[in-house]
Design an enzyme around this catalytic site. Structure first.
Site, PDB file in Angstrom:
ATOM      1  N   GLU A 259     107.076 -67.602 -51.388  1.00 36.14           N
ATOM      2  CA  GLU A 259     105.814 -67.102 -50.827  1.00 36.14           C
ATOM      3  C   GLU A 259     105.996 -66.031 -49.747  1.00 36.14           C
ATOM      4  OE1 GLU A 259     102.167 -69.732 -51.127  1.00 36.14           O
ATOM      5  OE2 GLU A 259     103.614 -71.028 -50.115  1.00 36.14           O
TER       6      GLU A 259
ATOM      7  N   HIS B 279     103.151 -69.453 -42.102  1.00 43.08           N
ATOM      8  CA  HIS B 279     102.413 -69.989 -43.251  1.00 43.08           C
ATOM      9  C   HIS B 279     102.697 -71.485 -43.306  1.00 43.08           C
ATOM     10  CE1 HIS B 279     100.855 -70.975 -47.104  1.00 43.08           C
ATOM     11  NE2 HIS B 279     102.055 -71.265 -47.612  1.00 43.08           N
TER      12      HIS B 279
ATOM     13  N   HIS C 142      95.416 -75.313 -50.257  1.00 47.47           N
ATOM     14  CA  HIS C 142      96.823 -74.940 -50.064  1.00 47.47           C
ATOM     15  C   HIS C 142      97.244 -75.034 -48.594  1.00 47.47           C
ATOM     16  CE1 HIS C 142     100.037 -71.543 -50.892  1.00 47.47           C
ATOM     17  NE2 HIS C 142     100.475 -72.445 -50.059  1.00 47.47           N
TER      18      HIS C 142
ATOM     19  N   HIS D 113     101.122 -75.722 -44.544  1.00 46.46           N
ATOM     20  CA  HIS D 113     100.235 -76.580 -45.339  1.00 46.46           C
ATOM     21  C   HIS D 113      99.825 -77.803 -44.516  1.00 46.46           C
ATOM     22  CE1 HIS D 113     103.231 -75.160 -48.703  1.00 46.46           C
ATOM     23  NE2 HIS D 113     102.424 -74.183 -48.367  1.00 46.46           N
TER      24      HIS D 113
END
Ligand SMILES: [Zn+2]
Length: 242
Positions: A80, A99, A170, A101
């Site tokens: 990603e 980033h 996500h 989750h």
């Protein structure tokens, strides 16, 4: 500071950011944090594909904004990474991207009825409104991972000029002017999600006003506050032993 020392210090801070985000429950086996290269704004630094909880300086790789590894030396990159390159490409003011989750944040990405909003002074940095990006809108059925620059750029467009965007089903992307600012925002985004969910169980929460957000952000992103929080999180994550 020499350029070599400068780069080493940036890598060291990035390793600490990985350990801190893991220790604070923002990332687990997955999730990542990057920093723009201190000598070349067209490149960024990001660990190879492993949990942030165990990242060391030897894992830090250099990438072009398109996501090409500059010197992979057999290390496998995160799938990603376009999230990072696309944000750096669109936002010259951003020098660090997280980033993650975080489990507490994800419910707000899928509930149209409950929008994530700043609920306490330390989390004012998430902004007055947190946009939600849905990969399905433009890319149909996927495994939800952001693996192409087109997907990354679409996500970056939703982030716009803000610090946070949620990703439906996500997680989220968090942008900051420095590693410390991005880590701070990612940690308090998760805190805000927890507090907002609790407050909603009690009734209709009262959120921060835009004027309050402006004043709180000024304080929270000041060097005084960022350095104090960083010292605390570093100690908790055992960074001095690294
Ligand atoms: Zn992800």
């Amino acid at each position: 500071m020499s350029t070599t020392a400068d780069l080493a210090a940036t890598i060291r801070e990035l390793v600490h950011a990985n350990r801190i985000l893991a220790h604070e429950g923002v990332v687990d086996a997955f999730g990542h944090v990057s920093v723009r290269h201190p000598h070349d704004p067209q490149r960024y630094l990001l660990a190879c594909s492993r949990s942030p909880a165990i990242v060391t300086a030897a894992d830090i790789m250099e990438f072009t904004l398109e996501g090409e590894a500059v010197d992979a030396r057999g290390r496998r990159p995160y799938a990603e990474r376009p999230i990072h390159g696309a944000v750096y490409e669109m936002r010259p003011d951003v020098n660090a991207v997280v980033h993650n989750h975080a489990y507490e944040v994800v419910p707000f990405s899928v509930s149209g009825a409950a929008t994530l909003r700043a609920i306490t002074h330390v989390s004012a940095v998430i902004g007055a409104t947190v946009p939600v990006w849905d990969i399905r809108d433009k890319f149909g059925d996927t495994n939800l991972l952001v693996v192409t620059m087109a997907q990354g750029r679409d996500l970056a467009a939703t982030l716009g000029g803000g610090r946070v965007a949620l990703m439906r089903g996500h997680g989220c992307v968090v942008a900051g002017g420095t590693v410390r600012a991005a880590v701070n925002t990612a940690i308090y985004l998760r805190v805000n999600a927890m507090l907002q969910q609790q407050a909603m169980q009690l009734g209709d929460p009262q959120f921060l006003s835009s004027g309050e957000i402006e004043r709180c952000v000024e304080l929270q992103l000041s060097a005084l506050a960022l350095d104090r929080a960083w010292e605390y999180w570093s100690a908790r994550a055992g960074c001095s032993a690294l």
